[in-house]
Design a protein around this motif. Structure first.
Motif, PDB file in Angstrom:
ATOM      1  N   LYS A  58       0.843  -1.203   0.000  1.00  0.00           N
ATOM      2  CA  LYS A  58       0.000   0.000   0.000  1.00  0.00           C
ATOM      3  C   LYS A  58       0.877   1.252   0.000  1.00  0.00           C
ATOM      4  N   VAL A  59       0.314   2.342  -0.501  1.00  0.00           N
ATOM      5  CA  VAL A  59       0.915   3.669  -0.358  1.00  0.00           C
ATOM      6  C   VAL A  59       0.069   4.404   0.667  1.00  0.00           C
ATOM      7  N   ILE A  60       0.698   4.812   1.770  1.00  0.00           N
ATOM      8  CA  ILE A  60      -0.003   5.492   2.857  1.00  0.00           C
ATOM      9  C   ILE A  60       0.525   6.920   2.936  1.00  0.00           C
ATOM     10  N   ALA A  61      -0.342   7.887   2.703  1.00  0.00           N
ATOM     11  CA  ALA A  61       0.043   9.300   2.765  1.00  0.00           C
ATOM     12  C   ALA A  61      -0.452   9.889   4.083  1.00  0.00           C
ATOM     13  N   ILE A  62       0.461  10.514   4.834  1.00  0.00           N
ATOM     14  CA  ILE A  62       0.134  11.061   6.150  1.00  0.00           C
ATOM     15  C   ILE A  62       0.650  12.488   6.220  1.00  0.00           C
TER      16      ILE A  62
ATOM     17  N   GLU B 265       0.332   8.920  18.288  1.00  0.00           N
ATOM     18  CA  GLU B 265      -0.789   9.020  17.356  1.00  0.00           C
ATOM     19  C   GLU B 265      -0.415   8.462  15.987  1.00  0.00           C
ATOM     20  N   LEU B 266       0.837   8.689  15.575  1.00  0.00           N
ATOM     21  CA  LEU B 266       1.308   8.154  14.303  1.00  0.00           C
ATOM     22  C   LEU B 266       1.278   6.629  14.318  1.00  0.00           C
ATOM     23  N   GLN B 267       1.763   6.044  15.411  1.00  0.00           N
ATOM     24  CA  GLN B 267       1.753   4.581  15.516  1.00  0.00           C
ATOM     25  C   GLN B 267       0.328   4.039  15.508  1.00  0.00           C
ATOM     26  N   ALA B 268      -0.583   4.709  16.199  1.00  0.00           N
ATOM     27  CA  ALA B 268      -1.989   4.280  16.206  1.00  0.00           C
ATOM     28  C   ALA B 268      -2.584   4.370  14.802  1.00  0.00           C
ATOM     29  N   LEU B 269      -2.249   5.436  14.082  1.00  0.00           N
ATOM     30  CA  LEU B 269      -2.749   5.613  12.726  1.00  0.00           C
ATOM     31  C   LEU B 269      -2.224   4.514  11.804  1.00  0.00           C
ATOM     32  N   LEU B 270      -0.951   4.177  11.942  1.00  0.00           N
ATOM     33  CA  LEU B 270      -0.372   3.114  11.117  1.00  0.00           C
ATOM     34  C   LEU B 270      -1.034   1.773  11.414  1.00  0.00           C
TER      35      LEU B 270
ATOM     36  N   TYR C  69      -0.660  -1.111   8.442  1.00  0.00           N
ATOM     37  CA  TYR C  69       0.683  -1.002   7.871  1.00  0.00           C
ATOM     38  C   TYR C  69       1.405  -2.329   7.968  1.00  0.00           C
ATOM     39  N   SER C  70       2.108  -2.686   6.882  1.00  0.00           N
ATOM     40  CA  SER C  70       2.948  -3.882   6.843  1.00  0.00           C
ATOM     41  C   SER C  70       4.305  -3.488   6.283  1.00  0.00           C
ATOM     42  N   PRO C  71       5.384  -4.156   6.723  1.00  0.00           N
ATOM     43  CA  PRO C  71       6.684  -3.873   6.114  1.00  0.00           C
ATOM     44  C   PRO C  71       6.581  -4.039   4.597  1.00  0.00           C
ATOM     45  N   GLY C  72       7.142  -3.094   3.883  1.00  0.00           N
ATOM     46  CA  GLY C  72       7.046  -3.100   2.435  1.00  0.00           C
ATOM     47  C   GLY C  72       6.081  -2.047   1.929  1.00  0.00           C
ATOM     48  N   ASP C  73       5.148  -1.612   2.784  1.00  0.00           N
ATOM     49  CA  ASP C  73       4.249  -0.524   2.411  1.00  0.00           C
ATOM     50  C   ASP C  73       5.057   0.771   2.326  1.00  0.00           C
ATOM     51  N   LEU C  74       4.622   1.678   1.470  1.00  0.00           N
ATOM     52  CA  LEU C  74       5.296   2.962   1.300  1.00  0.00           C
ATOM     53  C   LEU C  74       4.548   4.023   2.082  1.00  0.00           C
ATOM     54  N   ILE C  75       5.251   4.704   2.984  1.00  0.00           N
ATOM     55  CA  ILE C  75       4.656   5.792   3.758  1.00  0.00           C
ATOM     56  C   ILE C  75       5.206   7.102   3.205  1.00  0.00           C
TER      57      ILE C  75
END
Length: 81
Positions: free
Chosen positions: A43-47, A56-61, A66-72
């Motif tokens: 996944k591509v996750i835009a924050i 809060e960032l960790q909760a959002l992920l 979020y999985s390793p390999g996803d693009l943040i």
């Protein structure tokens, strides 16, 4: 096995010639990780506007699954002023 009281194989350089895969395990593992990432369709996750709020960032992920390999991609204000 040779390491850890015979439980694990001895992967030291001096024993590399006896190791499974003859020292080629690293590239094989890397290929497996890349293939798994392709299968999982990362996944591509835009924050935006994190402002240094790590909890809060960790909760959002976690909510984004979020999985390793996803693009943040972080958009703006990553740190608190």
């Amino acid at each position: 096995g040779g390491g850890n009281g015979g439980v694990f194989f001895d992967y030291s350089e001096s024993n590399a010639h006896n190791a499974p895969y003859q020292g080629e395990l690293g590239p094989l593992l890397l290929d497996a990780v890349v293939e798994r990432a392709r299968q999982n369709q990362p996944k591509v996750i835009a924050i935006g506007d994190v402002h240094g709020c790590i909890d809060e960032l960790q909760a959002l992920l976690r909510q984004c699954d979020y999985s390793p390999g996803d693009l943040i991609v972080f958009l703006g204000d990553l740190v608190s002023k």
